[in-house]
Design an enzyme around this catalytic site. Structure first.
Site, mmCIF file in Angstrom:
data_model
loop_
_atom_site.group_PDB
_atom_site.id
_atom_site.type_symbol
_atom_site.label_atom_id
_atom_site.label_comp_id
_atom_site.label_asym_id
_atom_site.label_seq_id
_atom_site.Cartn_x
_atom_site.Cartn_y
_atom_site.Cartn_z
ATOM 1 C CD GLU A 1 158.297 54.255 -19.100
ATOM 2 O OE1 GLU A 1 159.368 54.413 -18.624
ATOM 3 O OE2 GLU A 1 157.713 53.474 -19.997
ATOM 4 C CG ASN A 2 157.242 52.115 -12.959
ATOM 5 O OD1 ASN A 2 158.154 52.478 -13.453
ATOM 6 N ND2 ASN A 2 157.465 51.121 -11.875
#
Lengths: 235, 211
Positions: free
Chosen positions: B47-48
């Site tokens: 998700e980064n």
């Protein structure tokens, strides 16, 4: 108009005031605007409200502002890995507005795009929904989240031209892109500044319109929070 | 005998289909990678800001600019793509991910999940977990069946602050697997670890479930 400044302190001149709100890029210690954070620390400005996914780690990045009690409130999704952050929160020394990671990113993207807020399913039925409007669309509940537009954004990029057109590198892009848009003024620090015309216009991640001031912060001694390796198999 | 963490990860891997885009949480979910069959191509989402996660780097090849959501150094895969956190969660919120596998402190019989804080004790924050559980179509939880002090974790009602309400589809513990056909349905016991009897399971489960 000259956007390139010799250092972080000169780039921040005239922009800092007590109680201001700052959006900061970075994820953990990856892609954090460390030169600008150091200069903000040196300036003595205090009572800050900072929107950033994390607050650095102990004594790194925003962790330095935290340790010197310059931050009144953080808007963040994650405080794990930072003992001082957790300690200040539990003793009430700092206020935290927990914002789910994607909601935080979108609040900044929206704020920077002139959108007052948006409805999301994220957080419906949880503590972060308290005090917020819940509205049904097609039978599904959504939560209203307000956009964020700060006084100042500080970001870290990889390479930029003198007009501020900027390229990020790998996962160091993270929050730097949405944060860059969500303030009146964005200052970028990069590893290399090149002359206008030397970057492919089709490869720019962040157009220069967002970058008002620019510094080269190199050389960087990039920190790794959790070094993880695989075991090399014998040939 | 209870399943090991690796066996739980292997069981979770069997929930994935060829072509899936999947987000893996920290802990047991991270182990799932090693158990995905060779003929099933799964693209992992971090998700980064990364799709397509390669193996951990060899010593000396770490790049501070390539990390996963758990802040560990990783490498690119052959089909990797980078993007911002805003785009990353647009993918999640838009329902483009097929599955998410994550850990939990508690899951309730109606699929509520709690995994982000213990009031007054431990506050790590929700990170991207609230976004994932509220928006990804299939949520698979891997967790120990009971906590360290023996308290059941599959419960009637969560006592901890929720990460998401009515969000979980499959629960894989060291003792059993529960699943449900839809978010309106009750959980059903579908597998028991070898040597675990239905009575033994029921004694350490406070949630109601179908057999």
């Amino acid at each position: 108009m000259q956007k390139v400044y010799p250092d972080a302190t000169s780039a921040l001149a005239g922009l800092l005031f007590d109680g201001m709100q700052i959006c900061s890029g970075g994820f953990g210690v990856c892609g954090i605007p460390e030169r600008l954070i150091d200069a903000i620390l040196d300036s003595g400005v205090t009572n800050l409200v900072i929107a950033s996914n994390n607050c650095g780690i102990d004594n790194v990045g925003l962790g330095k502002l935290l340790a010197s009690h310059r931050i009144r409130k953080m808007i963040s999704s994650y405080i794990g890995g930072n003992r001082e952050f957790e300690r200040q929160y539990l003793t009430g020394e700092i206020e935290i507005e927990f914002s789910p990671q994607g909601t935080l990113a979108e609040r900044c993207r929206a704020g920077g795009a002139g959108i007052a807020g948006f409805y999301t399913r994220t957080g419906v039925g949880t503590a972060i929904a308290e005090g917020k409007e819940v509205r049904e669309f097609n039978g599904v509940k959504f939560l209203f989240e307000a956009g964020i537009f700060a006084d100042l954004a500080i970001i870290k990029g990889w390479k930029a031209d003198e007009s501020g057109n900027l390229i990020f590198r790998k996962t160091a892009r993270n929050f730097n892109h949405p944060m860059a848009t969500s303030a009146k003024t964005c200052i970028a620090e990069v590893e290399e500044i090149v002359p206008v015309g030397s970057l492919d216009p089709d490869s720019i991640h962040l157009p220069g319109i967002y970058v008002k001031r620019l510094i080269c912060g190199a050389p960087y001694d990039k920190l790794i929070e959790i070094k993880t390796n695989r075991v090399e198999e014998a040939a | 005998m209870a399943w090991t963490r690796d066996e739980m990860a292997a069981r979770a891997a069997r929930e994935l289909r060829d072509g899936d885009y999947v987000n893996l949480g920290i802990g047991i979910p991270t182990l799932v990678v090693d158990h995905i069959p060779g003929d099933v191509q799964v693209t992992l989402h971090s998700e980064n800001g990364l799709l397509g996660i390669g193996p951990f780097p060899v010593v000396g090849a770490e790049d501070a600019d390539i990390i996963n959501a758990g802040k560990q150094t990783i490498t690119e895969a052959i089909n990797s793509a980078y993007f911002s956190s805003a785009d990353s969660f647009a993918m999640i919120r838009g329902g483009h991910l097929d599955a998410s596998i994550l850990g939990a402190m508690e899951v309730s019989q109606v699929g509520d999940i709690a995994n982000w804080m213990i009031p007054g004790k431990s506050i790590k924050g929700m990170g991207g977990a609230m976004d994932l559980v509220a928006n990804v179509g299939k949520i698979i939880v891997t967790m120990e069946h009971v906590s360290k002090d023996g308290t059941p974790k599959f419960v009637r009602e969560c006592s901890l602050p929720l990460t998401g309400a009515n969000a979980v589809d499959v629960i894989i513990t060291d003792l059993a697997v529960f699943s449900r056909a839809s978010r309106g349905a009750p959980f059903r016991l579908i597998e028991l670890a070898p040597g675990v009897s239905p009575e033994q399971l029921s004694a350490v489960t406070s949630a109601a479930y179908l057999i």
